[in-house]
Design an enzyme around this catalytic site. Sequence first.
Site, mmCIF file in Angstrom:
data_model
loop_
_atom_site.group_PDB
_atom_site.id
_atom_site.type_symbol
_atom_site.label_atom_id
_atom_site.label_comp_id
_atom_site.label_asym_id
_atom_site.label_seq_id
_atom_site.Cartn_x
_atom_site.Cartn_y
_atom_site.Cartn_z
ATOM 1 N N LEU A 60 -11.743 -3.776 13.074
ATOM 2 C CA LEU A 60 -11.583 -3.786 11.615
ATOM 3 C C LEU A 60 -11.378 -5.203 11.087
ATOM 4 O O LEU A 60 -11.440 -5.442 9.881
ATOM 5 C CB LEU A 60 -10.420 -2.879 11.192
ATOM 6 C CG LEU A 60 -10.524 -1.415 11.624
ATOM 7 C CD1 LEU A 60 -9.459 -0.586 10.915
ATOM 8 C CD2 LEU A 60 -11.903 -0.833 11.360
ATOM 9 N N GLY B 70 -1.556 1.361 8.754
ATOM 10 C CA GLY B 70 -2.297 1.880 7.610
ATOM 11 C C GLY B 70 -3.792 1.998 7.870
ATOM 12 O O GLY B 70 -4.403 3.029 7.560
ATOM 13 N N ARG C 151 1.260 1.016 20.756
ATOM 14 C CA ARG C 151 2.412 0.566 21.557
ATOM 15 C C ARG C 151 3.642 1.424 21.272
ATOM 16 O O ARG C 151 4.589 1.391 22.036
ATOM 17 C CB ARG C 151 2.686 -0.927 21.329
ATOM 18 C CG ARG C 151 3.016 -1.316 19.911
ATOM 19 C CD ARG C 151 3.190 -2.820 19.818
ATOM 20 N NE ARG C 151 3.429 -3.222 18.446
ATOM 21 C CZ ARG C 151 3.538 -4.462 18.047
ATOM 22 N NH1 ARG C 151 3.410 -5.451 18.925
ATOM 23 N NH2 ARG C 151 3.758 -4.756 16.777
ATOM 24 N N GLY D 39 -3.812 1.211 17.663
ATOM 25 C CA GLY D 39 -2.886 0.948 16.564
ATOM 26 C C GLY D 39 -2.638 2.215 15.760
ATOM 27 O O GLY D 39 -3.435 3.171 15.818
ATOM 28 N N ASN E 91 -4.969 2.183 -1.587
ATOM 29 C CA ASN E 91 -5.494 0.814 -1.739
ATOM 30 C C ASN E 91 -6.256 0.648 -3.058
ATOM 31 O O ASN E 91 -6.726 -0.443 -3.365
ATOM 32 C CB ASN E 91 -6.389 0.421 -0.549
ATOM 33 C CG ASN E 91 -7.745 1.093 -0.616
ATOM 34 O OD1 ASN E 91 -7.909 2.129 -1.257
ATOM 35 N ND2 ASN E 91 -8.720 0.500 0.048
ATOM 36 N N LYS F 100 0.813 -1.222 0.000
ATOM 37 C CA LYS F 100 0.000 0.000 0.000
ATOM 38 C C LYS F 100 0.851 1.279 0.000
ATOM 39 O O LYS F 100 0.442 2.295 -0.536
ATOM 40 C CB LYS F 100 -0.939 0.013 1.211
ATOM 41 C CG LYS F 100 -2.103 -0.974 1.106
ATOM 42 C CD LYS F 100 -3.037 -0.800 2.287
ATOM 43 C CE LYS F 100 -4.199 -1.747 2.224
ATOM 44 N NZ LYS F 100 -5.192 -1.489 3.273
#
Length: 287
Positions: free
Chosen positions: A229, A129, A151, A126, A85, A64
């Site tokens: 997701l 992407g 993280r 997170g 994408n 991507k």
Amino acid sequence: MRVGLIGYPVKHSISPIFQQAAFDALGIDARYELWETPPEQVAEAAALLRQPDCLGANVTIPHKQAMLRYVDVVDGTAEAIGAINTIVRRADGCLAGFNTDVEGFARAIQEDAATTLRSKRVVVLGSGGAARAVVASSLADRVAELVICARRPASAQLVLDEFARRGFGAGCRSRAIALRRDSPETERAIRECNILVNATPVGMAGHSDDEEMLFPAEWLSSNTLVCDLIYNPPLTPLLRAARQRGARVLNGLPMLVNQGAAAFERWTGHSAPIELMRRKAMEALGG
Ligand code: NAP
């Protein structure tokens, strides 16, 4: 005509099933093909896109970001995210890159969860992407507060700084914090948000952490819309825990189908037969 899925690996993708069904339903003479592309063959795949019989492509992991340099123009949101994408070969032969995950997430929230991002407090887990696509949707729809919980919070903050530098998110309070089980700041953000989005692979079938949750289930509130997701399994440990605590849940299938529908519309100029695409995707996943 042809459309390719450029990624590595791609053989488990369900995109060909629902995209081909959409082409067939509209009587469009196009084939959706899997273009399994190891990293050293990315340039070759990009060259295929310039053939006159090609409508464009979808791009998936791990290309991507890499495909950005092979297109001629990039949509502003995709540029801010740093990943595409979807590629469209325009009538003038120019290759245009988009990130339809942004639209896919926004449509899933509106149409499948029947709510909006506007004025909500959103936490995204997170900073990869998919997380950046959720951030772009959230900023475009003017959330009140956006917290990336990752993280590596320093790199998540760079993501927010990049969006701010490009003029996204005026009027929205945004910050990046550490994703830690022992952090009162993490706990408060998750407890108090209206919409929580898991954009990590933790909980995905076949992933090493597929039975894990990133934080204690007690932090989940029944007032929060909890989105994952991930679409396989349809009910991840996070969504199961959220449901047990009375929260509304949304898995990644609506986003997958909606990002595909947005790509289809860009390739063809026609409205996508979204219900058919959704049904085919669910059938492919055994649902
Ligand atoms: P990615 O770019 O690799 O990003 C993954 C993110 O998850 C990174 O921020 C990574 O942190 C974090 N992460 C991974 N393992 C973790 C762990 N054990 N604890 C905490 N954080 C962890 O992947 P992506 O493309 O964003 O995809 C993320 C997920 O979204 C995948 O499950 C993918 O299938 C799903 N997805 C769904 C759709 C849809 O249409 N439904 C679309 C795109 C993606 P580091 O940066 O520190 O490594």
